[in-house]
Design an enzyme around this catalytic site. Sequence first.
Site, PDB file in Angstrom:
ATOM      1  N   ASP A   1      36.253  40.174  34.371  1.00 20.38           N
ATOM      2  CA  ASP A   1      34.784  40.135  34.343  1.00 20.38           C
ATOM      3  C   ASP A   1      34.174  38.939  33.598  1.00 20.38           C
ATOM      4  O   ASP A   1      33.197  39.086  32.848  1.00 20.38           O
ATOM      5  CB  ASP A   1      34.231  41.426  33.724  1.00 20.38           C
TER       6      ASP A   1
ATOM      7  N   LYS B   1      34.946  45.506  41.374  1.00 22.41           N
ATOM      8  CA  LYS B   1      35.172  46.863  40.885  1.00 22.41           C
ATOM      9  C   LYS B   1      33.846  47.511  40.504  1.00 22.41           C
ATOM     10  O   LYS B   1      32.966  46.854  39.956  1.00 22.41           O
ATOM     11  CB  LYS B   1      36.130  46.860  39.690  1.00 22.41           C
TER      12      LYS B   1
ATOM     13  N   CYS C   1      35.898  47.035  29.304  1.00 27.69           N
ATOM     14  CA  CYS C   1      36.614  46.823  30.560  1.00 27.69           C
ATOM     15  C   CYS C   1      38.054  46.359  30.354  1.00 27.69           C
ATOM     16  O   CYS C   1      38.944  46.734  31.118  1.00 27.69           O
ATOM     17  CB  CYS C   1      35.852  45.841  31.438  1.00 27.69           C
TER      18      CYS C   1
END
Length: 230
Positions: free
Chosen positions: A24, A129, A162
């Site tokens: 990310d 995702k 995450c």
Amino acid sequence: MRSVDARPYPYRFDPAHTAVLLIDMQRDFLEPGGFGAMLGNDVAPLRRIVPACVQLLALARRHGMKIVHTQEAHDPQLADCPPSKKARGGLTCGIGDSGPLGRVLVAGEAGADFVPELKPQPGDTVLRKPGKGAFHATGLDALLHAQHITHLLIGGVTTEVCVQSTMREANDRGYECLLVQDCAASYFPQFHDAVVEMVVAQGGIVGWAAPLAALQAAFGETPNLAGGAG
């Protein structure tokens, strides 16, 4: 086999069966005007790991390791965003709303894109995702199995959300995971440090942790300290 001087003990891996999983590294989390900044966070701690992440990707490419970039981003209709996730925090500008970098965490918007220094290259895999963990509601496990990947070198943001979620998911699925600790960051440095300790506790209950310099040394390479490693 390569061996990294890691905690809690050396991490051994075969590059042919290893992937870098970079979590990310998106404008919404790392840039002023993005979602992270709108939540009141200082993005500087996340920006500081970019040079080290650049080096990690370059190392992977030199040695033929697979690279997977994850991207937390939702369908424009938010069909894959649970109402509870969108409602969390009662934000005036939350997921799907229009912000300085476009609609927040929506695929195709500027904020959901990767920071320029870490744009995926030909041969890399981009995995969108909808959740925190990269295995939730994605084909990541099948992808890794198809490529005979058994070991993961993990970095990205944020360490306690995450990154940690993904590492725990991977551990439960049998992957051997190394957290490249200076290629991961949190808006809250104490959270980052706590996750590193949780990962390596009890004989590596979740996995291993090591700085990028130790990984570079495993390949006989000299760390480029000016670029953020070490």
